[in-house]
Write a protein that holds these residues in place. Structure first.
Motif, PDB file in Angstrom:
ATOM      1  N   GLU A 283      -4.956  22.196  15.650  1.00 22.00           N
ATOM      2  CA  GLU A 283      -5.681  20.957  15.945  1.00 22.00           C
ATOM      3  C   GLU A 283      -4.998  19.719  15.368  1.00 22.00           C
ATOM      4  N   ARG A 284      -3.929  19.909  14.612  1.00 24.72           N
ATOM      5  CA  ARG A 284      -3.341  18.800  13.846  1.00 24.72           C
ATOM      6  C   ARG A 284      -3.028  17.592  14.732  1.00 24.72           C
ATOM      7  N   LEU A 285      -3.188  16.416  14.142  1.00 27.47           N
ATOM      8  CA  LEU A 285      -2.932  15.176  14.871  1.00 27.47           C
ATOM      9  C   LEU A 285      -1.452  14.840  14.914  1.00 27.47           C
ATOM     10  N   GLY A 286      -0.703  15.302  13.910  1.00 31.85           N
ATOM     11  CA  GLY A 286       0.693  14.909  13.746  1.00 31.85           C
ATOM     12  C   GLY A 286       0.797  13.812  12.704  1.00 31.85           C
ATOM     13  N   ALA A 287       1.918  13.766  11.999  1.00 31.29           N
ATOM     14  CA  ALA A 287       2.080  12.842  10.878  1.00 31.29           C
ATOM     15  C   ALA A 287       1.987  11.389  11.302  1.00 31.29           C
ATOM     16  N   VAL A 288       2.564  11.041  12.451  1.00 37.48           N
ATOM     17  CA  VAL A 288       2.562   9.645  12.882  1.00 37.48           C
ATOM     18  C   VAL A 288       1.144   9.194  13.205  1.00 37.48           C
ATOM     19  N   ALA A 289       0.370  10.042  13.860  1.00 37.46           N
ATOM     20  CA  ALA A 289      -1.017   9.708  14.169  1.00 37.46           C
ATOM     21  C   ALA A 289      -1.849   9.594  12.894  1.00 37.46           C
ATOM     22  N   CYS A 290      -1.532  10.407  11.887  1.00 40.20           N
ATOM     23  CA  CYS A 290      -2.236  10.312  10.605  1.00 40.20           C
ATOM     24  C   CYS A 290      -1.927   8.988   9.914  1.00 40.20           C
ATOM     25  N   LEU A 291      -0.679   8.557   9.997  1.00 41.92           N
ATOM     26  CA  LEU A 291      -0.313   7.253   9.431  1.00 41.92           C
ATOM     27  C   LEU A 291      -1.072   6.143  10.152  1.00 41.92           C
ATOM     28  N   GLN A 292      -1.079   6.197  11.461  1.00 46.28           N
ATOM     29  CA  GLN A 292      -1.803   5.190  12.235  1.00 46.28           C
ATOM     30  C   GLN A 292      -3.297   5.207  11.903  1.00 46.28           C
TER      31      GLN A 292
ATOM     32  N   LYS B 117       0.850  -1.197   0.000  1.00 50.26           N
ATOM     33  CA  LYS B 117       0.000   0.000   0.000  1.00 50.26           C
ATOM     34  C   LYS B 117       0.883   1.244   0.000  1.00 50.26           C
ATOM     35  N   ALA B 118       0.261   2.376  -0.269  1.00 53.59           N
ATOM     36  CA  ALA B 118       0.945   3.668  -0.124  1.00 53.59           C
ATOM     37  C   ALA B 118       0.063   4.595   0.696  1.00 53.59           C
ATOM     38  N   VAL B 119       0.687   5.321   1.613  1.00 58.41           N
ATOM     39  CA  VAL B 119      -0.017   6.336   2.397  1.00 58.41           C
ATOM     40  C   VAL B 119       0.686   7.669   2.163  1.00 58.41           C
ATOM     41  N   VAL B 120      -0.062   8.640   1.676  1.00 55.47           N
ATOM     42  CA  VAL B 120       0.462   9.984   1.461  1.00 55.47           C
ATOM     43  C   VAL B 120       0.029  10.864   2.627  1.00 55.47           C
ATOM     44  N   LEU B 121       1.003  11.451   3.298  1.00 56.69           N
ATOM     45  CA  LEU B 121       0.721  12.335   4.433  1.00 56.69           C
ATOM     46  C   LEU B 121       0.496  13.754   3.903  1.00 56.69           C
ATOM     47  N   ALA B 122      -0.769  14.172   3.893  1.00 52.20           N
ATOM     48  CA  ALA B 122      -1.133  15.449   3.271  1.00 52.20           C
ATOM     49  C   ALA B 122      -2.095  16.249   4.142  1.00 52.20           C
ATOM     50  N   ALA B 123      -1.953  16.115   5.473  1.00 51.72           N
ATOM     51  CA  ALA B 123      -2.874  16.794   6.384  1.00 51.72           C
ATOM     52  C   ALA B 123      -2.290  18.074   6.968  1.00 51.72           C
ATOM     53  N   GLY B 124      -1.126  18.499   6.466  1.00 50.90           N
ATOM     54  CA  GLY B 124      -0.525  19.732   6.952  1.00 50.90           C
ATOM     55  C   GLY B 124      -1.264  20.959   6.433  1.00 50.90           C
ATOM     56  N   TYR B 125      -0.931  22.109   6.991  1.00 51.32           N
ATOM     57  CA  TYR B 125      -1.640  23.342   6.645  1.00 51.32           C
ATOM     58  C   TYR B 125      -0.790  24.330   5.851  1.00 51.32           C
ATOM     59  N   GLY B 126       0.467  23.998   5.600  1.00 53.28           N
ATOM     60  CA  GLY B 126       1.312  24.836   4.743  1.00 53.28           C
ATOM     61  C   GLY B 126       1.359  26.282   5.187  1.00 53.28           C
TER      62      GLY B 126
ATOM     63  N   VAL C  85      -7.156   5.605  -5.556  1.00 52.40           N
ATOM     64  CA  VAL C  85      -6.922   6.533  -4.451  1.00 52.40           C
ATOM     65  C   VAL C  85      -8.127   6.611  -3.516  1.00 52.40           C
ATOM     66  N   LYS C  86      -7.841   6.542  -2.213  1.00 50.14           N
ATOM     67  CA  LYS C  86      -8.859   6.746  -1.189  1.00 50.14           C
ATOM     68  C   LYS C  86      -8.439   7.969  -0.366  1.00 50.14           C
ATOM     69  N   ILE C  87      -9.370   8.885  -0.142  1.00 47.02           N
ATOM     70  CA  ILE C  87      -9.096  10.097   0.624  1.00 47.02           C
ATOM     71  C   ILE C  87      -9.635   9.916   2.036  1.00 47.02           C
ATOM     72  N   LEU C  88      -8.773  10.164   3.021  1.00 48.98           N
ATOM     73  CA  LEU C  88      -9.153  10.012   4.429  1.00 48.98           C
ATOM     74  C   LEU C  88      -9.023  11.359   5.133  1.00 48.98           C
ATOM     75  N   ASN C  89     -10.099  11.786   5.776  1.00 51.36           N
ATOM     76  CA  ASN C  89     -10.164  13.076   6.461  1.00 51.36           C
ATOM     77  C   ASN C  89      -9.783  12.884   7.931  1.00 51.36           C
ATOM     78  N   ASP C  90      -8.783  13.618   8.398  1.00 48.25           N
ATOM     79  CA  ASP C  90      -8.369  13.457   9.809  1.00 48.25           C
ATOM     80  C   ASP C  90      -9.244  14.264  10.774  1.00 48.25           C
ATOM     81  N   GLY C  91     -10.186  15.051  10.238  1.00 42.63           N
ATOM     82  CA  GLY C  91     -11.158  15.748  11.068  1.00 42.63           C
ATOM     83  C   GLY C  91     -10.735  17.098  11.601  1.00 42.63           C
ATOM     84  N   THR C  92      -9.500  17.529  11.326  1.00 47.82           N
ATOM     85  CA  THR C  92      -9.043  18.821  11.851  1.00 47.82           C
ATOM     86  C   THR C  92      -9.286  19.930  10.832  1.00 47.82           C
ATOM     87  N   ARG C  93      -9.376  21.164  11.338  1.00 47.78           N
ATOM     88  CA  ARG C  93      -9.649  22.292  10.449  1.00 47.78           C
ATOM     89  C   ARG C  93      -8.603  23.406  10.549  1.00 47.78           C
TER      90      ARG C  93
END
Length: 274
Positions: A95-104, A2-11, A83-91
């Motif tokens: 509020e960010r979960l952190g990259a490791v928590a997003c992977l988990q 599988k591949a997981v792209v970490l894209a929950a940052g806010y730039g 591709v499947k898009i997964l929402n971490d729920g933060t806005r």
């Protein structure tokens, strides 16, 4: 695989640069998530999806994003059936979960029990990188030990060590330790480690152990993906695959440089990353 792209940052740095840019030339990019920025006529993340699809090395790609950018990623993903898009729920960034928590989150949500390529959503590599060669090297280290994982490294300059996680490796290219943003005098290594890892399936249960250990600490201890890697190196075999360098789009000057390279200097776009 599988591949997981970490894209929950806010730039936040890039968006601040765009807002403060006196030319106004990049105003249209305001509010765009970094993985969705146009790079050389193609969305940054589409460069990865093209290579992942062409090499057929994974059967599923999960992109973890946030609630703020979820709709934009859903629209982008319409042309990529895998591709499947997964929402971490933060806005917002606070509020960010952190990259490791997003992977988990991705691993648990989709019940993953497979080797996983982890890709930083804002990163591209120089043309010598080959996804096919990288996965072939992973198969080699797996023969040594099924717990083995594989990461990338490239040589950074002396003055850059304090910006990156620096790997110290042995003659077999096995990582001995990772020093987080050391001074040049604190290590002889110049092997910087970007966010692109291939974790063995046997590594995945350790995500829970890591996050449990860090849950009472500040977000910084589990935000950057390198925090888990540094912890993992002490517990499982991790090997290095060397490349010549990376592109980063963390701020406006680096984005402009990257986009210009892809428009004017990319030699073999048809086989890029493949």
């Amino acid at each position: 695989m599988k591949a997981v792209v970490l894209a929950a940052g806010y730039g936040t740095r890039l968006q601040r640069d765009i807002e403060n840019d006196p030319t106004g030339e990049f105003k249209h990019l305001g509010g765009t998530a970094k993985p969705l920025l146009p790079i050389g006529g193609r969305v940054l993340l589409s460069h990865w999806l093209r290579a992942l699809t062409h090499t057929a090395c994974v059967d599923t790609v999960v992109v973890v994003t946030n609630a703020l950018h979820h709709e934009a990623f859903q629209t982008w993903a319409q042309e990529f059936p895998s591709v499947k898009i997964l929402n971490d729920g933060t806005r917002k960034n606070e509020e960010r979960l952190g990259a490791v928590a997003c992977l988990q989150l991705a691993v648990k949500h989709f019940g993953m029990d497979d080797h996983i390529i982890v890709i930083g959503g804002d990163t591209l590599f120089k043309e010598d990188f080959s996804l096919r060669a990288f996965t072939e090297r992973f198969a080699e280290v797996q023969k040594k030990d099924e717990d083995s994982s594989l990461v990338l490294s490239y040589q950074c300059r002396d003055e850059e060590t304090s910006r990156y996680g620096i790997l110290e490796v042995d003659s077999d290219l096995r990582v001995q330790c990772m020093k987080e943003k050391p001074l040049p005098t604190e290590t002889n290594s110049r092997s910087a480690c970007p966010c692109f890892y291939l974790f063995s399936r046997t590594t995945l249960p350790l995500l829970d152990a890591f996050l449990k250990e860090k849950e009472a600490g500040p977000i910084e201890e589990r935000d950057a993906p390198g925090t888990f890697l540094s912890w993992l190196i002490l517990r499982r075999p991790v090997y290095v695959y060397r490349i010549s360098g990376r592109f980063d789009v963390g701020n406006l000057p680096s984005y402009i440089e990257c986009d210009k390279y892809f428009k004017e200097q990319l030699k073999n776009p048809d086989i890029y990353l493949i």
